[in-house]
Motif scaffolding. Structure first.
Motif, PDB file in Angstrom:
ATOM      1  N   MET A 196       0.820  -1.214   0.000  1.00 41.34           N
ATOM      2  CA  MET A 196       0.000   0.000   0.000  1.00 41.34           C
ATOM      3  C   MET A 196       0.854   1.266   0.000  1.00 41.34           C
ATOM      4  SD  MET A 196      -2.977   1.003   2.739  1.00 41.34           S
ATOM      5  CE  MET A 196      -3.598  -0.648   2.803  1.00 41.34           C
ATOM      6  N   ASN A 197       0.517   2.196  -0.869  1.00 46.93           N
ATOM      7  CA  ASN A 197       1.233   3.478  -0.931  1.00 46.93           C
ATOM      8  C   ASN A 197       0.532   4.465   0.013  1.00 46.93           C
ATOM      9  OD1 ASN A 197       2.531   5.826  -1.548  1.00 46.93           O
ATOM     10  ND2 ASN A 197       1.731   5.996  -3.622  1.00 46.93           N
ATOM     11  N   ILE A 198       0.826   4.296   1.301  1.00 47.73           N
ATOM     12  CA  ILE A 198       0.147   5.124   2.313  1.00 47.73           C
ATOM     13  C   ILE A 198       0.541   6.585   2.170  1.00 47.73           C
ATOM     14  CG2 ILE A 198      -0.075   5.521   4.793  1.00 47.73           C
ATOM     15  CD1 ILE A 198      -0.900   2.893   5.041  1.00 47.73           C
ATOM     16  N   LEU A 199       1.788   6.833   1.783  1.00 49.74           N
ATOM     17  CA  LEU A 199       2.293   8.207   1.680  1.00 49.74           C
ATOM     18  C   LEU A 199       1.448   9.015   0.693  1.00 49.74           C
ATOM     19  CD1 LEU A 199       4.639   9.543   3.148  1.00 49.74           C
ATOM     20  CD2 LEU A 199       6.054   9.143   1.154  1.00 49.74           C
ATOM     21  N   GLY A 200       1.166   8.434  -0.478  1.00 49.07           N
ATOM     22  CA  GLY A 200       0.347   9.113  -1.485  1.00 49.07           C
ATOM     23  C   GLY A 200      -1.074   9.332  -1.007  1.00 49.07           C
ATOM     24  N   LEU A 201      -1.642   8.325  -0.327  1.00 55.75           N
ATOM     25  CA  LEU A 201      -3.011   8.439   0.194  1.00 55.75           C
ATOM     26  C   LEU A 201      -3.099   9.506   1.284  1.00 55.75           C
ATOM     27  CD1 LEU A 201      -3.880   4.630   0.396  1.00 55.75           C
ATOM     28  CD2 LEU A 201      -4.797   6.279  -1.244  1.00 55.75           C
ATOM     29  N   VAL A 202      -2.051   9.596   2.120  1.00 51.49           N
ATOM     30  CA  VAL A 202      -2.016  10.597   3.198  1.00 51.49           C
ATOM     31  C   VAL A 202      -2.050  12.004   2.614  1.00 51.49           C
ATOM     32  CG1 VAL A 202      -0.436  11.657   4.881  1.00 51.49           C
ATOM     33  CG2 VAL A 202      -0.952   9.225   5.027  1.00 51.49           C
ATOM     34  N   LEU A 203      -1.188  12.256   1.611  1.00 53.83           N
ATOM     35  CA  LEU A 203      -1.130  13.595   1.006  1.00 53.83           C
ATOM     36  C   LEU A 203      -2.457  13.945   0.344  1.00 53.83           C
ATOM     37  CD1 LEU A 203       0.722  16.039   0.431  1.00 53.83           C
ATOM     38  CD2 LEU A 203       1.218  15.003  -1.771  1.00 53.83           C
ATOM     39  N   PHE A 204      -3.022  12.988  -0.421  1.00 58.61           N
ATOM     40  CA  PHE A 204      -4.297  13.245  -1.095  1.00 58.61           C
ATOM     41  C   PHE A 204      -5.404  13.537  -0.081  1.00 58.61           C
ATOM     42  CE2 PHE A 204      -8.456  11.629  -2.393  1.00 58.61           C
ATOM     43  CZ  PHE A 204      -8.706  12.452  -3.489  1.00 58.61           C
ATOM     44  N   ALA A 205      -5.497  12.724   0.975  1.00 58.53           N
ATOM     45  CA  ALA A 205      -6.563  12.894   1.972  1.00 58.53           C
ATOM     46  C   ALA A 205      -6.471  14.250   2.662  1.00 58.53           C
ATOM     47  CB  ALA A 205      -6.491  11.763   3.001  1.00 58.53           C
ATOM     48  N   MET A 206      -5.243  14.682   2.989  1.00 59.78           N
ATOM     49  CA  MET A 206      -5.062  15.991   3.644  1.00 59.78           C
ATOM     50  C   MET A 206      -5.518  17.134   2.734  1.00 59.78           C
ATOM     51  SD  MET A 206      -1.364  15.470   5.434  1.00 59.78           S
ATOM     52  CE  MET A 206      -1.051  17.227   5.478  1.00 59.78           C
ATOM     53  N   VAL A 207      -5.047  17.095   1.494  1.00 61.90           N
ATOM     54  CA  VAL A 207      -5.382  18.170   0.547  1.00 61.90           C
ATOM     55  C   VAL A 207      -6.880  18.160   0.244  1.00 61.90           C
ATOM     56  CG1 VAL A 207      -4.980  19.059  -1.787  1.00 61.90           C
ATOM     57  CG2 VAL A 207      -3.063  18.183  -0.457  1.00 61.90           C
ATOM     58  N   PHE A 208      -7.469  16.966   0.118  1.00 61.04           N
ATOM     59  CA  PHE A 208      -8.894  16.836  -0.166  1.00 61.04           C
ATOM     60  C   PHE A 208      -9.730  17.395   0.999  1.00 61.04           C
ATOM     61  CE2 PHE A 208     -12.879  14.321  -0.716  1.00 61.04           C
ATOM     62  CZ  PHE A 208     -13.179  14.728  -2.006  1.00 61.04           C
ATOM     63  N   GLY A 209      -9.287  17.136   2.233  1.00 63.70           N
ATOM     64  CA  GLY A 209      -9.979  17.668   3.418  1.00 63.70           C
ATOM     65  C   GLY A 209      -9.966  19.184   3.441  1.00 63.70           C
ATOM     66  N   VAL A 210      -8.805  19.767   3.121  1.00 58.28           N
ATOM     67  CA  VAL A 210      -8.694  21.236   3.065  1.00 58.28           C
ATOM     68  C   VAL A 210      -9.605  21.788   1.967  1.00 58.28           C
ATOM     69  CG1 VAL A 210      -7.113  23.153   2.581  1.00 58.28           C
ATOM     70  CG2 VAL A 210      -6.344  21.251   3.993  1.00 58.28           C
ATOM     71  N   ALA A 211      -9.647  21.107   0.815  1.00 56.03           N
ATOM     72  CA  ALA A 211     -10.489  21.552  -0.308  1.00 56.03           C
ATOM     73  C   ALA A 211     -11.970  21.532   0.071  1.00 56.03           C
ATOM     74  CB  ALA A 211     -10.246  20.655  -1.521  1.00 56.03           C
ATOM     75  N   LEU A 212     -12.390  20.490   0.810  1.00 50.75           N
ATOM     76  CA  LEU A 212     -13.791  20.395   1.248  1.00 50.75           C
ATOM     77  C   LEU A 212     -14.152  21.550   2.180  1.00 50.75           C
ATOM     78  CD1 LEU A 212     -14.388  16.584   1.964  1.00 50.75           C
ATOM     79  CD2 LEU A 212     -15.327  17.945   0.111  1.00 50.75           C
ATOM     80  N   ARG A 213     -13.214  21.908   3.054  1.00 51.14           N
ATOM     81  CA  ARG A 213     -13.472  23.031   3.971  1.00 51.14           C
ATOM     82  C   ARG A 213     -13.599  24.342   3.197  1.00 51.14           C
ATOM     83  NH1 ARG A 213     -13.419  24.047   9.302  1.00 51.14           N
ATOM     84  NH2 ARG A 213     -12.949  26.183   9.919  1.00 51.14           N
TER      85      ARG A 213
END
Length: 508
Positions: A196-213
């Protein structure tokens, strides 16, 4: 003043109900207190018992000389535990990071993220320094020049990976070309491999959360969805936690059954094992608690006492990622850490904060240098420190994940990688304390950020109170002036009395 109670060193708001509970607990008999303690810590007791029983069971079964098929059957309950924990990692990491990033405003997100990254880098650099220092003091490779992989009947580990490729892979993993594929594939040297590429998922999830806000009201529904998904995942985690003691028993037992000639390995590589475990004890038992105390002025060991279950899970599974579900649960429930902080920081820490790995990687690099009678100069030592700190970020949070990163360090200082199989032979011993230190660093980081966040909130509340008091004073003065004007000015009084209803409405 609102009373404060403490949960494992963290201040929590008190209420009348908690006060009544404290009074009732004071009146309980010793028997009731013991029963209450057992009930409260049942999972911890069962988990630790699972490890001890597993060791005993493994030693017994080891003498029965099981066939390969029988060993597979014996290890099956432990394999099920690992599969359950890995199953929950993906939804837990993605949902917790999206909801965590969306629940924090952009300024506090940037500030908390900056503090977290600084903490991770500094602690990993300290860990690397401890590893190098211990390797030069204990000299695990001196006198072991005659030892090679053939003596122990080990297969050689080959790697043709360049140092530059390793750092480029780190960047590639940060931006996966396919998010769905990132759930089960990572990208070494431009090609996809299992893991699993957790590093890529972590970055995407953080940026996606900021975008939703940033979306405001439009993003609220999706934020609520991820929050609900996150809570449901934590319920699943709480169910899996009750299987942990049983699974750990067979996980530890099967590892003992699978061991080759332990006596030969320990006598041959005993100094390397001792140096690595001593480094983990110094960093995890002294350095990290001191850093926590320096920031919070609270007892770090009372904080750590609430995390026995995740530490035991880390010891048994050798995986930071597999320990993440129980770590989030215990940090929130036992230590009272804010959900927004724990679910934002802990998944990042499980991916990038590898203090334990940095220690054993540095010791391994110096060990192999001593094994090959290579004198390390100041430049090479500095390269080991920097490379171990940087490469530990990209190390997979899985068993033996740090072994491959040792190859990066060896390539950086120009040493052969054919002795890596020696590390692999004893990795199952060293990896247990490595993972415990890794997850301890993450947990204490979450505790520090929680404390800093609380201090900021107190400052804001105090500023708010001061502003309210100042406004109240202004209002009092304004009212006094109006009254004085009404008393001394017949004109104003006369106008007020004769004001028409229309005039009053327009003023309002």
């Amino acid at each position: 003043m609102e009373k404060k109670s403490e949960i494992n060193g963290h201040a929590m708001p008190s209420s009348a109900s908690t006060d009544r509970m404290l009074e009732q607990s004071a009146q309980k008999s010793p028997r009731d207190k013991v029963l209450a303690f057992l009930k409260r810590n049942l999972l911890v007791i069962l988990t630790v018992s699972g490890v001890l029983v597993g060791v005993g069971l493994g030693m017994m079964v080891r003498n029965m000389h099981l066939t390969r098929a029988q060993m597979t059957y014996f290890a099956f309950p432990g394999e099920m535990l690992l599969r359950m924990l890995k199953m929950i990692i993906l939804p837990l990491v993605v949902c917790s990071l999206i909801s965590g990033a969306a629940s924090l405003d952009t300024r506090s997100l940037g500030k908390l993220g900056g503090i977290a990254v600084s903490y991770f880098l500094v602690t990993t650099l300290i860990a690397s320094g401890i590893g190098v220092a211990l390797a030069f003091i204990i000299k695990p490779g001196v006198g072991a020049g005659a030892l090679n992989t053939n003596n122990l009947g080990l297969e050689s580990v080959t790697t043709n990976k360049e140092t530059t490729d390793s750092f480029l892979d780190l960047a590639r993993n940060l931006f996966p070309a396919n998010l769905v594929a990132a759930a089960f594939r990572s990208v070494p040297v431009g090609t996809d491999t299992d893991g699993m590429n957790i590093l890529g998922l972590v970055l995407f999830a953080m940026v996606f959360g900021v975008a939703l806000r940033k979306l405001g009201d439009e993003g609220e529904e999706l934020i609520r969805f991820f929050n609900a998904f996150n809570e449901a995942t934590m319920v699943l985690v709480s169910w899996i936690m009750w299987y942990v003691p049983f699974g750990i028993m067979f996980l530890v037992g099967s590892k003992i059954v699978e061991m080759e000639d332990v006596v030969l390995l320990v006598t041959s590589l005993g100094k390397y094992i001792f140096a690595s475990i001593l480094g983990h004890i110094i960093h995890g038992g002294i350095v990290l608690p001191l850093i926590y105390f320096g920031f919070t002025r609270k007892n770090p060991f009372s904080f750590l006492s609430g995390l026995i279950t995740p530490f035991t899970t880390a010891f048994a599974t050798c995986s930071s990622s597999a320990t993440l579900p129980s770590m989030i649960k215990c940090v929130e429930e036992n230590n009272g850490v804010d959900k927004r902080i724990s679910r934002f920081i802990l998944p990042i820490g499980a991916t990038v904060n590898m203090d334990g790995a940095a220690i054993f990687q540095c010791i391994a690099a110096v060990f192999i240098a001593q094994l090959n009678n290579a004198e390390l100069n100041a430049g090479q030592i500095f390269t080991i420190l920097v490379t171990a700190t940087a490469s530990s970020v990209g190390a997979a949070g899985i068993p033996a994940g740090g072994i491959i990163t040792i190859a990066i360090i060896l390539e950086a200082i120009g040493l052969p990688t054919n002795d890596l199989s020696l590390m692999l032979a004893v990795d199952w011993i060293v990896d247990r304390t490595t993972t415990v230190v890794n997850v301890e660093g993450d947990a204490l980081g979450a505790g520090i950020l929680h404390h800093i966040n609380q201090q900021e909130m107190k400052k804001q509340q105090q500023q708010g109170k001061q502003e309210d008091e100042e406004l109240a004073e202004v209002r009092v003065e304004a009212v006094a002036n109006v009254q004085a004007e009404e008393e001394t000015s017949p004109l104003v009084t006369h106008q007020t009395k004769e004001a028409t209803p229309e005039a009053i409405e327009s003023v309002l």
